[in-house]
Scaffold this motif. Structure first.
Motif, PDB file in Angstrom:
ATOM      1  N   LYS A 289      13.890   6.685 -10.975  1.00 46.53           N
ATOM      2  CA  LYS A 289      13.887   5.356 -10.355  1.00 46.53           C
ATOM      3  C   LYS A 289      13.675   5.469  -8.859  1.00 46.53           C
ATOM      4  N   LEU A 290      12.932   4.503  -8.346  1.00 49.68           N
ATOM      5  CA  LEU A 290      12.700   4.430  -6.905  1.00 49.68           C
ATOM      6  C   LEU A 290      13.676   3.427  -6.296  1.00 49.68           C
ATOM      7  N   LEU A 291      14.551   3.926  -5.427  1.00 46.04           N
ATOM      8  CA  LEU A 291      15.447   3.048  -4.669  1.00 46.04           C
ATOM      9  C   LEU A 291      14.911   2.962  -3.253  1.00 46.04           C
ATOM     10  N   LEU A 292      14.769   1.758  -2.738  1.00 44.51           N
ATOM     11  CA  LEU A 292      14.272   1.598  -1.379  1.00 44.51           C
ATOM     12  C   LEU A 292      15.442   1.501  -0.412  1.00 44.51           C
ATOM     13  N   ALA A 293      15.473   2.442   0.544  1.00 44.90           N
ATOM     14  CA  ALA A 293      16.550   2.478   1.544  1.00 44.90           C
ATOM     15  C   ALA A 293      16.168   1.514   2.667  1.00 44.90           C
ATOM     16  N   THR A 294      17.003   0.496   2.870  1.00 45.38           N
ATOM     17  CA  THR A 294      16.579  -0.623   3.716  1.00 45.38           C
ATOM     18  C   THR A 294      17.310  -0.728   5.046  1.00 45.38           C
ATOM     19  N   LYS A 295      17.994   0.318   5.473  1.00 43.89           N
ATOM     20  CA  LYS A 295      18.708   0.207   6.744  1.00 43.89           C
ATOM     21  C   LYS A 295      17.728  -0.131   7.877  1.00 43.89           C
ATOM     22  N   THR A 296      18.102  -1.088   8.699  1.00 43.21           N
ATOM     23  CA  THR A 296      17.326  -1.593   9.845  1.00 43.21           C
ATOM     24  C   THR A 296      15.994  -2.267   9.476  1.00 43.21           C
ATOM     25  N   VAL A 297      15.661  -2.317   8.224  1.00 41.62           N
ATOM     26  CA  VAL A 297      14.374  -2.903   7.826  1.00 41.62           C
ATOM     27  C   VAL A 297      14.468  -4.430   7.899  1.00 41.62           C
TER      28      VAL A 297
ATOM     29  N   SER B 226      12.151  10.406   1.850  1.00 38.95           N
ATOM     30  CA  SER B 226      10.709  10.408   2.137  1.00 38.95           C
ATOM     31  C   SER B 226      10.127  11.818   2.242  1.00 38.95           C
ATOM     32  N   GLY B 227      10.854  12.706   2.914  1.00 36.70           N
ATOM     33  CA  GLY B 227      10.305  14.027   3.180  1.00 36.70           C
ATOM     34  C   GLY B 227      10.393  15.007   2.027  1.00 36.70           C
ATOM     35  N   ASP B 228      11.231  14.701   1.046  1.00 34.41           N
ATOM     36  CA  ASP B 228      11.474  15.740   0.034  1.00 34.41           C
ATOM     37  C   ASP B 228      11.603  15.203  -1.400  1.00 34.41           C
ATOM     38  N   PHE B 229      11.111  13.988  -1.649  1.00 37.27           N
ATOM     39  CA  PHE B 229      11.345  13.440  -2.991  1.00 37.27           C
ATOM     40  C   PHE B 229      10.538  14.132  -4.083  1.00 37.27           C
ATOM     41  N   ARG B 230       9.400  14.733  -3.702  1.00 38.17           N
ATOM     42  CA  ARG B 230       8.619  15.422  -4.744  1.00 38.17           C
ATOM     43  C   ARG B 230       9.408  16.631  -5.264  1.00 38.17           C
ATOM     44  N   VAL B 231       9.957  17.384  -4.316  1.00 36.02           N
ATOM     45  CA  VAL B 231      10.772  18.544  -4.693  1.00 36.02           C
ATOM     46  C   VAL B 231      11.979  18.082  -5.511  1.00 36.02           C
ATOM     47  N   ALA B 232      12.590  16.980  -5.078  1.00 36.64           N
ATOM     48  CA  ALA B 232      13.773  16.474  -5.781  1.00 36.64           C
ATOM     49  C   ALA B 232      13.429  16.097  -7.227  1.00 36.64           C
ATOM     50  N   ILE B 233      12.271  15.490  -7.416  1.00 36.15           N
ATOM     51  CA  ILE B 233      11.855  15.123  -8.784  1.00 36.15           C
ATOM     52  C   ILE B 233      11.665  16.389  -9.622  1.00 36.15           C
ATOM     53  N   GLU B 234      11.028  17.372  -9.014  1.00 33.86           N
ATOM     54  CA  GLU B 234      10.845  18.644  -9.743  1.00 33.86           C
ATOM     55  C   GLU B 234      12.178  19.256 -10.146  1.00 33.86           C
ATOM     56  N   GLU B 235      13.216  18.991  -9.343  1.00 34.29           N
ATOM     57  CA  GLU B 235      14.527  19.589  -9.617  1.00 34.29           C
ATOM     58  C   GLU B 235      15.456  18.666 -10.405  1.00 34.29           C
ATOM     59  N   GLY B 236      14.933  17.541 -10.875  1.00 33.57           N
ATOM     60  CA  GLY B 236      15.722  16.736 -11.805  1.00 33.57           C
ATOM     61  C   GLY B 236      16.281  15.422 -11.287  1.00 33.57           C
ATOM     62  N   ALA B 237      15.841  14.948 -10.110  1.00 32.80           N
ATOM     63  CA  ALA B 237      16.331  13.668  -9.591  1.00 32.80           C
ATOM     64  C   ALA B 237      16.078  12.547 -10.596  1.00 32.80           C
ATOM     65  N   THR B 238      17.046  11.637 -10.730  1.00 32.82           N
ATOM     66  CA  THR B 238      16.808  10.442 -11.550  1.00 32.82           C
ATOM     67  C   THR B 238      16.707   9.191 -10.679  1.00 32.82           C
ATOM     68  N   ILE B 239      17.212   9.288  -9.445  1.00 33.29           N
ATOM     69  CA  ILE B 239      16.978   8.230  -8.444  1.00 33.29           C
ATOM     70  C   ILE B 239      16.537   8.916  -7.161  1.00 33.29           C
TER      71      ILE B 239
ATOM     72  N   GLU C 208       0.834  -1.210   0.000  1.00 31.16           N
ATOM     73  CA  GLU C 208       0.000   0.000   0.000  1.00 31.16           C
ATOM     74  C   GLU C 208       0.865   1.253   0.000  1.00 31.16           C
ATOM     75  N   ASN C 209       1.898   1.244   0.829  1.00 32.90           N
ATOM     76  CA  ASN C 209       2.800   2.399   0.883  1.00 32.90           C
ATOM     77  C   ASN C 209       3.490   2.606  -0.468  1.00 32.90           C
ATOM     78  N   LEU C 210       3.879   1.520  -1.083  1.00 32.56           N
ATOM     79  CA  LEU C 210       4.525   1.624  -2.401  1.00 32.56           C
ATOM     80  C   LEU C 210       3.583   2.277  -3.409  1.00 32.56           C
ATOM     81  N   ARG C 211       2.320   1.873  -3.345  1.00 36.60           N
ATOM     82  CA  ARG C 211       1.350   2.471  -4.275  1.00 36.60           C
ATOM     83  C   ARG C 211       1.250   3.970  -4.062  1.00 36.60           C
ATOM     84  N   THR C 212       1.177   4.363  -2.797  1.00 32.34           N
ATOM     85  CA  THR C 212       1.067   5.794  -2.486  1.00 32.34           C
ATOM     86  C   THR C 212       2.297   6.557  -2.976  1.00 32.34           C
ATOM     87  N   VAL C 213       3.477   6.029  -2.678  1.00 35.29           N
ATOM     88  CA  VAL C 213       4.716   6.707  -3.086  1.00 35.29           C
ATOM     89  C   VAL C 213       4.756   6.839  -4.607  1.00 35.29           C
ATOM     90  N   LYS C 214       4.346   5.789  -5.308  1.00 36.55           N
ATOM     91  CA  LYS C 214       4.400   5.845  -6.772  1.00 36.55           C
ATOM     92  C   LYS C 214       3.412   6.844  -7.357  1.00 36.55           C
TER      93      LYS C 214
END
Ligand SMILES: *Cc1c(COP(=O)(O)O)cnc(C)c1O
Length: 247
Positions: free
Chosen positions: A31-39, A207-220, A7-13
């Motif tokens: 591209k969506l990279l999942l950060a898995t530390k402690t997961v 998590s907190g800023d990926f929308r802004v990052a995409i607007e500014e040209g993030a590729t991952i 469900e979370n993946l759907r929302t993020v996408k």
């Protein structure tokens, strides 16, 4: 049957798609990279079963622990996104296809030595400390170009772009400033045309800023909490270790 990770993946996408639309970009260019530390492994497996293929770890030890699971999913790729000590280089090059966090010449030298031994090459990004926060690793923006030039002498390293952690707990404008700075360094480097340097990849946004990052040209974008939930260890455990910078 769906689970919370799905469900979370759907929302993020959905949010990724909206940010792409808003900035006139194609969804497949981010591209969506999942950060898995402690997961825990169960959650990781849920993401893999949902079809996710790109994962990032911060520590060599955790990478090693999780590797057996990853091998069961043959399309899965691991990246290294944490502070990399030179004595861990050997472990890390064994498992990953891209290292996001090369931030000093000494690390480049250690990687080169190991890769020459193994007769391999490695894709890397140069991490830039665009927020100037002391608790974070990364080369200061003013010397990023110089570091890229120095690293480009190592024929085992393919420099694919840049990575940054945007200013945390900041306003959108402040994080946007970090991402724009990274983008401007990308342009500067591209202009110089160093050998083995592509600079197409911009790894930025969490998590907190990926929308802004995409607007500014993030590729991952590198997302943990929004998909897996809160971590039980604070990020300072990963970002503010008591290690000497040259380790
Ligand atoms: C933990 C981490 C992330 C993901 O952070 P979230 O806020 O949980 O999405 C991204 N990049 C790096 C380098 C990290 O260590």
């Amino acid at each position: 049957m769906s689970n919370l990770v799905e469900e979370n993946l759907r929302t993020v996408k959905q949010q990724m798609e909206l940010a792409c639309q808003a900035s006139g970009r194609k969804t497949e260019d981010v591209k969506l990279l999942l950060a898995t530390k402690t997961v825990p492994l169960e959650k990781l497996q849920m993401a893999m079963q949902a079809g996710e293929v790109l994962f990032g770890e911060n520590k060599a030890q955790e990478l090693r622990d999780k590797f057996p699971l990853m091998q069961r999913y043959n399309r899965v790729e691991w990246h290294f996104i944490g502070h990399l000590q030179t004595n861990k280089v050997k472990d890390v090059v064994k498992y990953v296809t891209l290292i996001h966090s090369v931030d000093r010449l000494k690390l480049g030298q250690a990687l080169h030595r190991q890769l020459v031994n193994e007769n391999k090459t490695m894709d890397i990004l140069v991490q830039v400390n665009t927020s100037y926060e002391e608790s974070k690793f990364g080369v200061p923006p003013e010397v990023a170009l110089e570091l890229v030039e120095q690293l480009s002498q190592f024929e085992t390293l393919n420099i694919k772009g840049l990575m940054t952690i945007g200013k945390l707990n900041a306003t959108n404008d402040e994080t946007r400033h970090c991402f724009r700075l990274l983008k401007s360094i990308q342009a500067e480097v591209q202009e110089r045309g160093f050998p083995r340097v592509d600079m197409d990849v911009l790894s930025m946004g969490m998590s907190g800023d990926f929308r802004v990052a995409i607007e500014e040209g993030a590729t991952i974008i590198r997302v943990g909490t929004s998909v897996f939930g809160q971590r039980y260890l604070p990020d300072s455990y990963y970002w503010n270790e008591n290690v000497r910078q040259d380790e």
